[in-house]
Design a protein around this motif. Structure first.
Motif, mmCIF file in Angstrom:
data_model
loop_
_atom_site.group_PDB
_atom_site.id
_atom_site.type_symbol
_atom_site.label_atom_id
_atom_site.label_comp_id
_atom_site.label_asym_id
_atom_site.label_seq_id
_atom_site.Cartn_x
_atom_site.Cartn_y
_atom_site.Cartn_z
ATOM 1 N N UNK A 799 -32.822 69.872 74.416
ATOM 2 C CA UNK A 799 -33.393 68.420 74.375
ATOM 3 C C UNK A 799 -31.982 67.580 74.811
ATOM 4 N N UNK A 800 -30.762 67.991 74.464
ATOM 5 C CA UNK A 800 -29.628 67.337 74.449
ATOM 6 C C UNK A 800 -29.061 67.081 76.141
ATOM 7 N N UNK A 801 -29.267 65.438 76.402
ATOM 8 C CA UNK A 801 -29.006 64.986 77.615
ATOM 9 C C UNK A 801 -27.463 65.383 78.110
ATOM 10 N N UNK A 802 -26.624 65.506 77.015
ATOM 11 C CA UNK A 802 -25.266 65.260 77.252
ATOM 12 C C UNK A 802 -24.314 66.543 76.843
ATOM 13 N N UNK A 803 -24.936 67.759 77.246
ATOM 14 C CA UNK A 803 -24.307 68.800 76.922
ATOM 15 C C UNK A 803 -22.886 69.028 77.635
ATOM 16 N N UNK A 804 -22.142 69.543 76.838
ATOM 17 C CA UNK A 804 -20.699 69.547 77.558
ATOM 18 C C UNK A 804 -20.652 70.749 78.637
ATOM 19 N N UNK A 805 -20.074 70.589 79.803
ATOM 20 C CA UNK A 805 -19.958 71.878 80.775
ATOM 21 C C UNK A 805 -19.471 72.900 80.293
ATOM 22 N N UNK A 806 -20.098 74.041 80.995
ATOM 23 C CA UNK A 806 -19.601 75.270 80.382
ATOM 24 C C UNK A 806 -18.447 75.534 81.500
ATOM 25 N N UNK A 807 -17.325 76.431 80.819
ATOM 26 C CA UNK A 807 -16.414 76.796 81.675
ATOM 27 C C UNK A 807 -16.677 78.300 81.613
ATOM 28 N N UNK A 808 -16.725 78.813 82.914
ATOM 29 C CA UNK A 808 -17.053 80.091 83.558
ATOM 30 C C UNK A 808 -16.006 81.281 83.331
ATOM 31 N N UNK A 809 -14.632 80.718 83.442
ATOM 32 C CA UNK A 809 -13.607 81.818 83.643
ATOM 33 C C UNK A 809 -12.368 81.166 82.812
ATOM 34 N N UNK A 810 -11.461 82.109 82.551
ATOM 35 C CA UNK A 810 -10.309 81.495 81.995
ATOM 36 C C UNK A 810 -9.253 80.743 82.939
ATOM 37 N N UNK A 811 -8.409 79.788 82.305
ATOM 38 C CA UNK A 811 -7.755 79.141 83.193
ATOM 39 C C UNK A 811 -6.759 79.714 83.786
ATOM 40 N N UNK A 812 -6.643 80.084 85.354
ATOM 41 C CA UNK A 812 -5.564 80.856 86.052
ATOM 42 C C UNK A 812 -4.363 80.200 86.640
ATOM 43 N N UNK A 813 -4.710 78.859 86.500
ATOM 44 C CA UNK A 813 -3.441 77.999 87.185
ATOM 45 C C UNK A 813 -2.546 77.297 86.296
ATOM 46 N N UNK A 814 -2.006 78.149 85.256
ATOM 47 C CA UNK A 814 -1.322 77.545 84.346
ATOM 48 C C UNK A 814 0.165 77.351 84.839
#
Length: 823
Positions: A799-814
């Protein structure tokens, strides 16, 4: 026409076993001699590579059956050759008649030059053809109630000997050939009447109603082409004739005379000059390289030469004492009308996999020994012997490890299959062949003897691509683990299902190519899939983007090659953007140098189901496991309007099959996913969460989440629940958020699919959250109350309308900013 290959194909169609026999004496002047020993991959003994010494012999009856097939093939090619000679001679009377007029097309001398010895050659072959046809059509006598094979009593050797004894006619033709061609070329350019004739000579194709169009020069080349193949015809016929047969002596003498005739042809003769094609261009070598020719179930390393108008397949005969290096003819195909079809990588059998691994193990140990002795004195002899062994083993791998298939189909019905270990190389061959076939250059039949002999000088690729031959200690080359994270692609003109193929070079100890799974049908496909390579001596990375279509061949949309430099790559991810034609692919690279250990021959993909999500995510290098993402994408592609999606169960056996596929091969699983019933796909997703050893929402959170349900204010309750979610491990949190967003999208179609948020919470709640059970802090709870908590917790999150976005992969651009490569 290659009579021997035609005969072999006929035997295959009749299910007659074909065996290539070893020849006792190899004559150096015979460029058509076939290989005697088949290089079959065999199990390895501890100290040596074993290959069969001789092929299996066939019975006399089988030999005579083959002999009869070869004779029928010879008769068919003779009929075609006679039709071509008749077409060549057709304008002779008219040209001779016009020579006496005031405006001749050709002078009398020119007519005599152009057709010199052609009528006599036609008459000689007509006599041979009539005699051979008469004997082949004689009915065989019956014996013991069975029809006796005509080949048992058929004697034709005298016909061949008679024809070969008249080869002096060909000697005159060859001596006159250059002058005849010059007359044809000169008159074609100067006289429109002759040009019309010379560029549109038609020949009927036997019983069929079709007709073939030739140029005058192409037909004039036919006798030169035919005489060079006589040795092959006689050689193959003699091989299928028993020594006690009445033909054996005749054929042996005919073969000796034909070889003597060919060897007597002066190699510096002007008839061996370049051939002018009908588009006013000379035949040129466009590309050459080493490929594996798959024939009769065997693999042989061959040197392939691509000319302007044809493909020539040869085998190399190395130089020996007193004799120069030579090439031997295998087969050729004209490019006109040639059709290509390539097949994606084929799975090796477990037996072949073990054999290849045994060779790789020996190569790996040998390389280690070479490095250990590199700085020792008196090690030169050991190094030389070891490098020679290394080259031999790598040559064996080069022959038996390729998995990419390129099929060649000629309009004449001839087909050949080539195998390559690199999709990138296969695509290079395909591109240049496609370009040449589109140019529609007419093929002038080649003088195979001359063309094959010229390969030594014309070749651009001198040796097979063996890393051990030219490998040097290069500080820029990579030794260790190279990780390639393939993120996404864009730039498509229309939606497609794509996968990315990545290849590296270096020693053959490890698999040198890997592919992502196929994306869903999309304009902006994404994978976020990490591919890892164990590399030794790697310097180049190749990337290809391939489109998959149901029921159609895969299509390479673009490719690129990158130089790998150990000084540039390091243990941090480095992001790159590649422009591959119309497609732009984003990926990241990371390199970790370390000593290498050979992997196990039985190494398999880590299982997916019943594995802690943190373990699986770490292994895959992602935050949301591929099984979750692939199933979600497939449901959203074709299941959002499915009534009762996630509530209606798929077939248990189909769900189990798809589960096993995910446990064994991600690429295979995704391929099956595309065609599986959508309820089976949704069932696999539910099964994955249900079989997690630790639920997606850890059990330690159960009582805390249950207490949040007592908060009356809905906004405060959601804030508290989202705060608790932040304490979850990253893979759990992002996978849960990814699933919640998906289920919200499903519920937006509830008018069609009848799946409201409460329905979805009821389905998923018991799988995502569980009571910790006895022995843990907190109050006990009966099963009915536990189910209520499970459903209500998931329902509140949905029911939450402002769910945080999911991050699907680890950051590879460090690392530094993106680099873009245009190819």
């Amino acid at each position: 026409m290659d009579v021997y290959q035609e005969a072999l194909r006929y035997l295959e169609s009749q299910h007659v076993p074909v065996v290539v026999e070893a020849e006792t004496e190899a004559l150096e002047e015979d460029v058509f001699q076939e290989e005697a020993v088949s290089c079959l991959l065999s199990p390895l003994l501890p100290e040596s590579l074993d290959f069969p010494d001789t092929p299996t012999l066939c019975s006399p009856k089988e030999m005579l059956e083959r002999r009869l097939v070869v004779l029928k093939g010879i008769l068919e090619t003779e009929e075609v050759y006679l039709r071509e000679l008749e077409t060549l001679l057709m304008p002779m009377k008219a040209l001779r008649a016009s020579a006496g007029t005031s405006q001749p097309v050709l002078s009398g001398r020119q007519v005599q030059t152009v057709f010199y010895q052609v009528p006599e050659i036609r008459d000689m072959h007509q006599s041979f053809y009539s005699g051979l046809k008469a004997r082949l059509t004689e009915p065989g006598p019956e014996q013991d109630g069975e029809m006796n094979y005509a080949g048992f009593n058929l004697v034709v050797g005298d016909l061949f000997l008679k024809m070969v004894n008249q080869f002096g006619l060909y000697g005159g033709f060859i001596g006159n050939y250059v002058e005849a061609v010059e007359v044809v070329r000169k008159c074609t350019h100067s006289d429109p009447r002759f040009r019309t004739l010379a560029q549109s000579m038609m020949s009927s194709n036997g019983s069929s109603k079709t007709r073939t169009k030739y140029t005058f020069e192409a037909l004039l080349y036919k006798p030169l082409d035919r005489v060079t193949k006589t040795t092959l015809v006689l050689h193959d016929l003699l091989k299928t004739t028993p020594e006690e047969h009445g033909d054996y002596t005749f054929l042996q003498e005919a073969l000796r005379l034909s070889r003597s005739f060919l060897s007597g042809v002066n190699e510096s003769s002007q008839c061996k000059r370049e051939v002018m094609l009908s588009h006013s261009m000379r035949r040129k070598l466009m590309r050459d390289g080493f490929v594996v020719d798959a024939s009769e179930g065997e693999r042989s390393l061959r040197h392939l030469f691509l000319y302007t108008d044809l493909l020539l397949c040869t085998r190399n005969k190395p130089a020996t004492r007193g004799k120069q290096e030579q090439y031997r003819f295998c087969w050729y195909l004209p490019l006109a009308g040639l059709k290509l079809r390539w097949v994606a990588d084929q799975e090796r059998s477990p037996d072949a996999h073990l054999r290849l691994h045994a060779i790789r193990t020996k190569m790996h140990l040998l390389c280690q020994q070479l490095r250990q002795h590199a700085n020792r004195s008196r090690a030169l002899a050991f190094a030389a012997r070891s490098r020679k062994k290394l080259e031999q083993m790598e040559l064996t791998l080069l022959t038996h490890s390729p998995v990419y298939t390129l099929e060649l189909h000629s309009p004449s019905g001839k087909s050949h299959t080539l195998l390559l270990s690199s999709l990138y190389e296969l695509e290079e061959w395909r591109e240049v062949i496609d370009k040449l076939t589109k140019d529609d250059i007419e093929t002038v039949p080649p003088d195979l003897l001359t063309l094959t002999s010229a390969c030594v000088k014309l070749r651009m690729t001198q040796q097979p691509p063996l890393h051990s031959t030219h490998a040097e200690e290069d500080e820029k080359s990579l030794c260790g683990t190279l990780s390639v994270a393939v993120h996404s692609a864009c730039g498509l003109q229309q939606p497609a299902s794509l996968y990315v193929c990545v290849e590296v070079d270096g020693y053959e100890f490890y698999d040198k190519q890997a592919q992502t799974h196929s994306s869903v049908h999309s304009l902006n496909p994404h994978w976020d899939q990490e591919l890892c390579f164990q590399v030794d001596g790697a310097q180049d990375l190749r990337v290809l983007c391939v489109s998959q279509s149901d029921g159609q061949d895969d299509t390479v949309l673009g490719k690129a090659s990158l130089k790998l430099d150990s000084k540039v790559l390091n243990k941090r991810w480095r992001r790159r953007t590649l422009h591959l034609g119309q497609v732009e692919v984003t990926l990241s690279l990371k390199y970790c140098p370390h000593p290498l250990q050979l992997s196990s021959a039985t190494a398999q993909q880590q299982p997916v189901f019943c594995v802690p999500i943190e373990t699986l995510s770490r292994h895959e290098g992602v935050l949301v496991p591929h099984v979750v993402r692939c199933c979600v994408e497939e449901v959203e592609r074709r299941g959002l309007d499915e009534v009762g999606i996630y509530r209606v169960s798929g077939t248990t056996s189909d769900i189990g099959t798809l589960k096993n596929a995910f446990n064994s091969s991600l690429r295979e699983a995704v391929t099956r996913l595309r065609s599986a019933d959508v309820n089976v796909v949704s069932g696999v997703l539910k099964l994955y969460f249900r079989e997690l050893p630790e639920p997606l929402l850890p059990t330690k959170m159960f009582h805390s989440l249950a207490r949040t349900l007592e908060i009356q204010d809905m906004n405060c309750r959601l804030v508290s629940m989202l705060s608790l979610l932040q304490s979850c491990p990253e893979p759990n949190r992002h996978t849960f958020l990814y699933l919640l967003h998906h289920l919200q999208r499903v519920s937006k179609m509830q008018d069609v699919n009848k799946m409201s948020l409460m329905n979805l919470a009821t389905v998923f709640g018991p799988s995502l959250l569980r009571h910790p059970g006895l022995g843990h802090d907190g109050p006990t709870m009966d099963i009915s109350r536990e189910v209520v908590v499970q459903v209500q917790v998931v329902f509140c999150y949905l029911q939450c309308n402002n769910l945080p976005e999911a991050q699907t992969s680890l950051p590879h651009d460090t690392d530094a900013e993106d680099e873009t490569t245009h190819v």
